[in-house]
Design a protein around this motif. Structure first.
Motif, mmCIF file in Angstrom:
data_model
loop_
_atom_site.group_PDB
_atom_site.id
_atom_site.type_symbol
_atom_site.label_atom_id
_atom_site.label_comp_id
_atom_site.label_asym_id
_atom_site.label_seq_id
_atom_site.Cartn_x
_atom_site.Cartn_y
_atom_site.Cartn_z
ATOM 1 N N PRO A 27 0.818 -1.231 0.000
ATOM 2 C CA PRO A 27 0.000 0.000 0.000
ATOM 3 C C PRO A 27 0.842 1.267 0.000
ATOM 4 O O PRO A 27 1.901 1.322 0.606
ATOM 5 C CB PRO A 27 -0.795 -0.121 1.315
ATOM 6 N N ARG A 28 0.344 2.278 -0.693
ATOM 7 C CA ARG A 28 0.934 3.621 -0.632
ATOM 8 C C ARG A 28 -0.212 4.617 -0.440
ATOM 9 O O ARG A 28 -0.462 5.068 0.658
ATOM 10 C CB ARG A 28 1.737 3.909 -1.909
ATOM 11 N N ALA A 29 -0.917 4.961 -1.512
ATOM 12 C CA ALA A 29 -2.090 5.831 -1.370
ATOM 13 C C ALA A 29 -3.175 5.102 -0.580
ATOM 14 O O ALA A 29 -3.287 3.875 -0.631
ATOM 15 C CB ALA A 29 -2.605 6.225 -2.742
ATOM 16 N N VAL A 30 -3.999 5.872 0.155
ATOM 17 C CA VAL A 30 -5.049 5.238 0.950
ATOM 18 C C VAL A 30 -6.444 5.796 0.686
ATOM 19 O O VAL A 30 -7.412 5.302 1.261
ATOM 20 C CB VAL A 30 -4.757 5.317 2.470
ATOM 21 N N CYS A 31 -6.578 6.827 -0.147
ATOM 22 C CA CYS A 31 -7.942 7.324 -0.359
ATOM 23 C C CYS A 31 -8.110 7.965 -1.733
ATOM 24 O O CYS A 31 -7.136 8.359 -2.382
ATOM 25 C CB CYS A 31 -8.349 8.315 0.736
ATOM 26 N N PRO A 38 -3.115 -1.896 -3.169
ATOM 27 C CA PRO A 38 -2.731 -3.107 -3.914
ATOM 28 C C PRO A 38 -3.923 -3.816 -4.538
ATOM 29 O O PRO A 38 -3.847 -4.289 -5.679
ATOM 30 C CB PRO A 38 -2.055 -3.970 -2.841
ATOM 31 N N SER A 39 -5.034 -3.912 -3.816
ATOM 32 C CA SER A 39 -6.236 -4.547 -4.375
ATOM 33 C C SER A 39 -6.769 -3.737 -5.553
ATOM 34 O O SER A 39 -7.183 -4.296 -6.583
ATOM 35 C CB SER A 39 -7.312 -4.682 -3.295
ATOM 36 N N CYS A 77 -5.024 -3.816 -13.072
ATOM 37 C CA CYS A 77 -4.092 -4.566 -13.912
ATOM 38 C C CYS A 77 -4.819 -5.644 -14.720
ATOM 39 O O CYS A 77 -4.510 -5.866 -15.897
ATOM 40 C CB CYS A 77 -3.008 -5.190 -13.038
ATOM 41 N N VAL A 78 -5.785 -6.298 -14.089
ATOM 42 C CA VAL A 78 -6.597 -7.280 -14.818
ATOM 43 C C VAL A 78 -7.311 -6.607 -15.979
ATOM 44 O O VAL A 78 -7.334 -7.123 -17.105
ATOM 45 C CB VAL A 78 -7.601 -7.963 -13.871
ATOM 46 N N ALA A 79 -7.884 -5.428 -15.708
ATOM 47 C CA ALA A 79 -8.587 -4.701 -16.765
ATOM 48 C C ALA A 79 -7.645 -4.296 -17.884
ATOM 49 O O ALA A 79 -7.993 -4.387 -19.078
ATOM 50 C CB ALA A 79 -9.272 -3.471 -16.176
ATOM 51 N N VAL A 80 -6.442 -3.849 -17.532
ATOM 52 C CA VAL A 80 -5.451 -3.467 -18.542
ATOM 53 C C VAL A 80 -5.110 -4.662 -19.433
ATOM 54 O O VAL A 80 -5.080 -4.565 -20.671
ATOM 55 C CB VAL A 80 -4.180 -2.908 -17.864
ATOM 56 N N LYS A 81 -4.855 -5.807 -18.811
ATOM 57 C CA LYS A 81 -4.442 -6.992 -19.567
ATOM 58 C C LYS A 81 -5.569 -7.553 -20.431
ATOM 59 O O LYS A 81 -5.310 -8.256 -21.407
ATOM 60 C CB LYS A 81 -3.924 -8.060 -18.609
ATOM 61 N N ASP A 95 -8.025 -5.738 2.246
ATOM 62 C CA ASP A 95 -7.142 -6.413 1.289
ATOM 63 C C ASP A 95 -7.901 -7.524 0.564
ATOM 64 O O ASP A 95 -9.106 -7.723 0.778
ATOM 65 C CB ASP A 95 -5.875 -6.923 1.968
ATOM 66 N N ASP A 96 -7.191 -8.244 -0.313
ATOM 67 C CA ASP A 96 -7.841 -9.277 -1.124
ATOM 68 C C ASP A 96 -8.398 -10.429 -0.291
ATOM 69 O O ASP A 96 -9.254 -11.178 -0.745
ATOM 70 C CB ASP A 96 -6.845 -9.834 -2.146
ATOM 71 N N GLU A 97 -7.891 -10.591 0.942
ATOM 72 C CA GLU A 97 -8.388 -11.638 1.828
ATOM 73 C C GLU A 97 -9.556 -11.157 2.676
ATOM 74 O O GLU A 97 -10.066 -11.892 3.524
ATOM 75 C CB GLU A 97 -7.253 -12.127 2.730
ATOM 76 N N GLY A 98 -9.967 -9.897 2.456
ATOM 77 C CA GLY A 98 -11.086 -9.351 3.208
ATOM 78 C C GLY A 98 -10.713 -8.802 4.567
ATOM 79 O O GLY A 98 -11.592 -8.422 5.349
#
Length: 542
Positions: A45-49, A109-110, A116-120, A229-232
């Motif tokens: 994580p870097r940005a938060v909002c 990150p999420s 990234c999925v959308a880009v690919k 995060d991705d794990e909720g």
């Protein structure tokens, strides 16, 4: 696209701003090449909002569902002194001018993985990781960049019509062009810590401030949500200011991190995800465009984090740029319009940085006597309030003869849920992209002059006749959420001409004044090469 170009647009860097830029340009139909020197997306994580304006932008380009899944509304942002007396409260929880909460917290990150999925999955975007830009040349027709593969060491050259440097604070693009930066005077080292709570735990359970600043001179500290995060898991962020007697190395030591966290949370209550020392600075590039090369995001500006505007400012950059670069690439506008990018974005981001510095000056006080003076000023009610969020102050806006703006030009236009011809949804979803003319029932478009219709038609302006939801016919845009008409009435306007990036070009109280605003739009559009004499007219949508 001519055969001598590999891409319409090359982007150097692959952070969140670059990802959204690529999706935006691809949505417009352009072929985009992204080059990133690292071999994977930065996972921490870097940005938060993100704020309401950026959320509106993401929703408008089809990313609302993606964004909603990785964000949560912000609590009230509260600032406390060492004795936990409240100095300042910034309420982001209510409806904003954009019709949503003022701020949403995000797990970056999420968010980036979803982007990234959308880009690919987007056919006209090529992503090149482990690809470092090492050379840059441009001519009248395009830009050529030399890219070295960090795996093989092989160097290849790629050519595009335009190039965007979205490559961070240490931008290769900016440095290769020799572009200088203005330092606005803020610099402080902070330890940033991200922590994932165990399942079921919340900030309230732990007695933590939900969202705030602890302005204790013994250790100025930020405590804010970190999204899910991705794990909720619920994530939290702490940021600890480095004091004058401490070194950066000492602050980043694991034992020091655990010591500082120990005042707030126990190790067994979750997982320490990462910790890093950052130098928060306030820098603005002196040039944002050099020919066919443009800067955006951290390559163009750095700011203290106290308004949560770093990533948001970068998103505004590419949103401003996209609606201007698109007609240039299509050959329906001259590149002169790109000169307004810096005219509009640099003053705006400078004002945001100044506001962030003001907030930083409240918390970043390690001297107890100075902190006591600050506390007395705020607790007595004598402190200056935070400035209103900046508007645009220059560029393509309705101006008087002396160059001053005519209100409400430069303000962010209101937005919300409307109903039209049996459909209910957010305004941007029901009105096509482009310029938009919003009028109430005191103005009849059938009475517009031929000259006004010529400008509206040439620029494809969407005409939106808005009415209160209780008085609206099927042809009206019923103001279901009550966002549009109250905003207009508060500014004594019956019409507002809105740019494609949602900023108000100009407003008018009656038809006569509106025709002056439209004429001014036509004049500036011609001057900037966006409206050419003899160009085919588009039908202005109603």
């Amino acid at each position: 696209m001519p055969q001598n170009y590999d891409y319409d647009i090359i982007q150097i860097g692959y952070g969140p701003v670059s990802k959204v830029a690529a999706l935006l340009f691809a949505r417009q139909g352009w072929k985009v090449g992204i080059f990133e020197r690292h071999h994977e997306v930065y996972p921490l994580p870097r940005a938060v909002c993100i704020d309401h304006e950026v959320y509106r932008m993401l929703a408008a380009i089809g990313l609302e569902d993606l964004t909603r899944k990785v964000t949560e509304p912000s609590p009230i942002y509260r600032w406390f002194n060492a004795e936990w007396k409240e100095l300042l409260a910034i309420d982001w929880t209510g409806a904003s001018v954009s019709g949503t909460e003022g701020v949403k917290f995000v797990h970056q990150p999420s968010f980036e993985r979803a982007l990234c999925v959308a880009v690919k999955q987007t056919p006209n975007i090529d992503l090149h990781l482990r690809s470092e830009a090492i050379g840059l040349e441009q001519d009248d027709d395009g830009v050529t960049v030399a890219i070295r593969d960090s795996g093989t060491g092989e160097t290849k050259r790629y050519r595009s019509r335009y190039l965007l440097g979205i490559d961070g604070a240490n931008s290769f693009v900016r440095e290769s062009l020799g572009i200088t930066r203005t330092d606005k005077g803020f610099e402080a080292d902070w330890l940033v810590v991200d922590f994932a709570l165990n399942d079921g735990l919340t900030a309230r359970d732990l007695g933590l401030v939900e969202c705030g600043q602890y302005c204790n001179p013994k250790r100025p500290t930020t405590i804010v949500p970190g999204g899910h995060d991705d794990e909720g898991r619920v994530c939290r962020r702490w940021e600890f200011m480095r004091l004058p007697h401490e070194t950066r190395e000492e602050m980043n030591d694991r034992a020091k991190v655990e010591e500082l966290l120990g005042d707030w949370i126990k190790p067994e209550q979750g997982e320490l995800v990462r910790h890093a020392v950052y130098t928060f600075r306030s820098l603005v590039a002196d040039e944002w465009r050099r020919g066919r090369v443009l800067l955006a995001g951290d390559a163009a500006h750095l700011m203290p984090p106290f308004m949560g505007q770093g990533m948001c400012a970068g998103m505004r950059d590419i949103w401003n740029l996209a609606w201007k670069l698109d007609p240039v690439l299509r050959g329906t506008a001259d590149d002169t319009i790109l000169d307004t990018y810096q005219l509009e974005r640099r003053p705006h981001v400078s004002d945001v940085i100044d506001a962030s510095i003001f907030l930083g000056s409240i918390i970043c006080i390690p001297d107890e006597a100075a902190a006591a003076q600050r506390d007395e000023m705020f607790l007595s009610g004598n402190a200056p309030p935070p400035a209103d969020f900046p508007s645009l102050v220059g560029g393509m806006l309705d101006k008087a003869a002396d160059g001053s703006l005519k209100a409400p030009a430069g303000e962010l236009a209101p937005h919300g849920v409307v109903r039209h011809r049996g459909r209910t949804g957010r305004l941007d979803a029901l009105v096509p992209d482009g310029f938009m003319l919003v009028i109430d029932d005191t103005i009849d478009p059938k009475t517009f002059s031929a000259a006004t219709w010529d400008v509206l038609g040439a620029l494809g302006v969407n005409v939106v006749n808005v009415a209160a939801k209780t008085a609206a016919s099927d042809e009206h845009y019923a103001d279901v959420q009550g966002q549009l008409l109250p905003w207009m009435r508060a500014r004594n306007v019956a019409a507002m001409l809105v740019r494609p990036d949602f900023y108000v070009f100009g407003g008018a109280g009656d038809k006569s004044r509106l025709e002056e605003v439209v004429a001014e739009l036509g004049r500036q559009a011609r001057e900037l090469g966006l409206l050419r004499e003899g160009a085919p007219k588009k039908a202005a949508a109603q």
